[in-house]
Motif scaffolding. Structure first.
Motif, mmCIF file in Angstrom:
data_model
loop_
_atom_site.group_PDB
_atom_site.id
_atom_site.type_symbol
_atom_site.label_atom_id
_atom_site.label_comp_id
_atom_site.label_asym_id
_atom_site.label_seq_id
_atom_site.Cartn_x
_atom_site.Cartn_y
_atom_site.Cartn_z
ATOM 1 N N ARG A 186 -7.698 -14.613 -0.039
ATOM 2 C CA ARG A 186 -6.843 -13.831 -0.321
ATOM 3 C C ARG A 186 -7.532 -13.121 -2.069
ATOM 4 O O ARG A 186 -7.256 -12.184 -1.933
ATOM 5 N N ARG A 187 -7.825 -14.236 -2.364
ATOM 6 C CA ARG A 187 -8.099 -13.945 -4.226
ATOM 7 C C ARG A 187 -9.289 -13.505 -4.489
ATOM 8 O O ARG A 187 -10.322 -12.140 -4.625
ATOM 9 N N PHE A 188 -10.455 -14.422 -3.568
ATOM 10 C CA PHE A 188 -12.261 -13.525 -3.396
ATOM 11 C C PHE A 188 -12.497 -12.689 -2.470
ATOM 12 O O PHE A 188 -12.717 -11.652 -3.114
ATOM 13 N N LEU A 189 -11.864 -12.118 -0.890
ATOM 14 C CA LEU A 189 -12.258 -11.406 -0.246
ATOM 15 C C LEU A 189 -10.950 -10.630 0.241
ATOM 16 O O LEU A 189 -11.183 -9.394 0.321
ATOM 17 N N GLY A 190 -9.307 -10.803 0.185
ATOM 18 C CA GLY A 190 -8.714 -10.272 0.436
ATOM 19 C C GLY A 190 -8.124 -8.401 0.222
ATOM 20 O O GLY A 190 -7.854 -7.934 0.283
ATOM 21 N N TRP A 191 -8.630 -8.820 -1.231
ATOM 22 C CA TRP A 191 -8.660 -8.124 -2.248
ATOM 23 C C TRP A 191 -8.897 -6.349 -1.322
ATOM 24 O O TRP A 191 -9.340 -4.894 -1.955
ATOM 25 N N THR A 192 -10.054 -6.567 -1.269
ATOM 26 C CA THR A 192 -11.198 -5.187 -0.467
ATOM 27 C C THR A 192 -10.671 -4.659 0.700
ATOM 28 O O THR A 192 -10.790 -3.823 0.596
ATOM 29 N N ARG A 193 -10.215 -5.446 0.908
ATOM 30 C CA ARG A 193 -9.518 -4.423 2.185
ATOM 31 C C ARG A 193 -8.334 -3.800 2.128
ATOM 32 O O ARG A 193 -7.789 -2.770 2.575
ATOM 33 N N GLU A 194 -7.970 -3.971 0.710
ATOM 34 C CA GLU A 194 -6.771 -3.422 0.253
ATOM 35 C C GLU A 194 -6.544 -1.905 -0.013
ATOM 36 O O GLU A 194 -5.491 -1.115 0.110
ATOM 37 N N ALA A 195 -8.266 -1.439 -0.049
ATOM 38 C CA ALA A 195 -7.987 0.357 -0.406
ATOM 39 C C ALA A 195 -8.680 1.349 0.848
ATOM 40 O O ALA A 195 -8.480 1.993 0.850
ATOM 41 N N ASP A 196 -8.891 0.314 1.835
ATOM 42 C CA ASP A 196 -9.421 0.571 3.552
ATOM 43 C C ASP A 196 -8.358 0.754 4.194
ATOM 44 O O ASP A 196 -8.275 1.138 5.316
ATOM 45 N N ARG A 197 -6.893 0.884 4.309
ATOM 46 C CA ARG A 197 -5.823 0.398 4.497
ATOM 47 C C ARG A 197 -5.133 2.136 4.931
ATOM 48 O O ARG A 197 -5.466 1.463 6.626
ATOM 49 N N SER A 198 -6.179 3.155 4.489
ATOM 50 C CA SER A 198 -5.497 4.340 4.618
ATOM 51 C C SER A 198 -6.856 4.477 6.356
ATOM 52 O O SER A 198 -7.159 5.401 6.783
#
Length: 95
Positions: free
Chosen positions: A58-70
């Motif tokens: 979550r710390r290293f990779l999980g946040w990268t998908r948050e912006a792509d949720r739309s």
């Protein structure tokens, strides 16, 4: 790096500022960003062996998908089917 904190603000790396910078830097190359961060994830697992894998992910990779949720992660093909072959003597079917 063994403690994996930001050198500027001392928050866990990548800190919110670095995440914004990385998003901007890799805006047109999300796979490259994932590969870059994945290499750091591997190093961090060696430096912090007692940290659960899910926490590090979550710390290293999980946040990268948050912006792509739309946007959908996978673009689906149309479900329309076409005949395998068309013969001249058969009437043309609309697509």
């Amino acid at each position: 790096m063994p403690i994996w904190n930001c050198g500027g603000c001392d928050l866990p790396w990548p800190c919110p500022t670095r995440k914004r910078e990385l998003r901007a830097e890799y805006a047109d190359a999300p796979v490259s960003l994932a590969l870059y961060l994945g290499s750091y994830l591997v190093q961090a697992t060696e430096d912090m062996p007692c940290t659960p894998a899910g926490v590090l992910h979550r710390r290293f990779l999980g946040w990268t998908r948050e912006a792509d949720r739309s946007t959908p992660a996978v673009q689906h093909r149309s479900t329309a089917t076409m005949p395998a072959t068309w013969h001249r003597d058969e009437p043309e079917q609309p697509v």
